[in-house]
Design an enzyme around this catalytic site. Sequence first.
Site, PDB file in Angstrom:
ATOM      1  N   SER A  69       0.841  -1.191   0.000  1.00 26.82           N
ATOM      2  CA  SER A  69       0.000   0.000   0.000  1.00 26.82           C
ATOM      3  C   SER A  69       0.874   1.237   0.000  1.00 26.82           C
ATOM      4  O   SER A  69       1.970   1.221   0.581  1.00 26.82           O
ATOM      5  CB  SER A  69      -0.900   0.016   1.246  1.00 26.82           C
ATOM      6  OG  SER A  69      -1.577   1.263   1.377  1.00 26.82           O
ATOM      7  N   TYR A  93      -2.206  -1.434   9.901  1.00 20.62           N
ATOM      8  CA  TYR A  93      -2.211  -1.842   8.496  1.00 20.62           C
ATOM      9  C   TYR A  93      -0.999  -1.292   7.755  1.00 20.62           C
ATOM     10  O   TYR A  93      -0.295  -2.028   7.054  1.00 20.62           O
ATOM     11  CB  TYR A  93      -3.500  -1.354   7.830  1.00 20.62           C
ATOM     12  CG  TYR A  93      -3.602  -1.662   6.357  1.00 20.62           C
ATOM     13  CD1 TYR A  93      -3.968  -2.931   5.918  1.00 20.62           C
ATOM     14  CD2 TYR A  93      -3.339  -0.682   5.402  1.00 20.62           C
ATOM     15  CE1 TYR A  93      -4.061  -3.221   4.565  1.00 20.62           C
ATOM     16  CE2 TYR A  93      -3.427  -0.961   4.048  1.00 20.62           C
ATOM     17  CZ  TYR A  93      -3.796  -2.226   3.639  1.00 20.62           C
ATOM     18  OH  TYR A  93      -3.885  -2.504   2.292  1.00 20.62           O
TER      19      TYR A  93
END
Length: 269
Positions: free
Chosen positions: A147, A160
């Site tokens: 990400s 995350y």
Amino acid sequence: MQSDAIRLDGKIAIITGGAGGIGAATARLMAARGAHVAIADIALEAAQAVAAGLPGAMAVPLDLESEASIEAMMAQVAGHFGRIDILHNNAALLGPDIAQQDGDVEHMGTALWDRTYAVNVRGTMIACRAALPHLREVRGNIVNTVSNLALQGHLIQAAYSSSKAAIIQMTRSIAASHGGHGVRCNAVAPGMTLTPALRDAFPPALRAAVEAETLRDRLGEPEDIAEAVAFLASDAARNITGQLLVADGGCASHVPGIAQFRAFFGDNL
């Protein structure tokens, strides 16, 4: 004219988290380019629905929190197809309920932190470990979904984002340790991507804020990320390994506050 090197004819590809979003788009694209895909997901019925529309595809149950489940999935795919050429580690602990709990470190629940790392980092490591003997035999490769949040600080998603940063380093480590055996390992970092889940759950005002920081005229679609993954998995990327391909529409590439600069200068910029 499409280069033959982009094709994946005869390749066996495992896509974890392949039941929806980026994973399903990648499965469809790889199948269209000639691969036989194994869609591994905890949501088995949804994985079966995706596999049903693709020639030669199979759906396999996968729970990334379970070492036994990961190893059984890998053995099932290898037994069914006879080889494994591509592992796309796409599955992650991510959803509206998880996102609401994943804030800043001061207010982070230890259980959520541990589970995020168990799924995203430990699960990815075990999947790579189980796949590497198969990939070494065929000079195969791994593509990890990370990400752009792994590259930048944010107010939220501390668990995350840091777990995805760990996978970037794992990518480099595997590329370094197994490149001599012909195995490549790369990562793709999407930004906010218009998956069905995001369209349904993400607050429109926050989505608009991200769109304003995008250097394109729209947010990316799952198919955009699938193109990046399929490229890295193909022979067209044969000289690329240990790399991070950021596919976030330019969000991570510019100075902070570009949206405000646009608003200030208007049509004069």
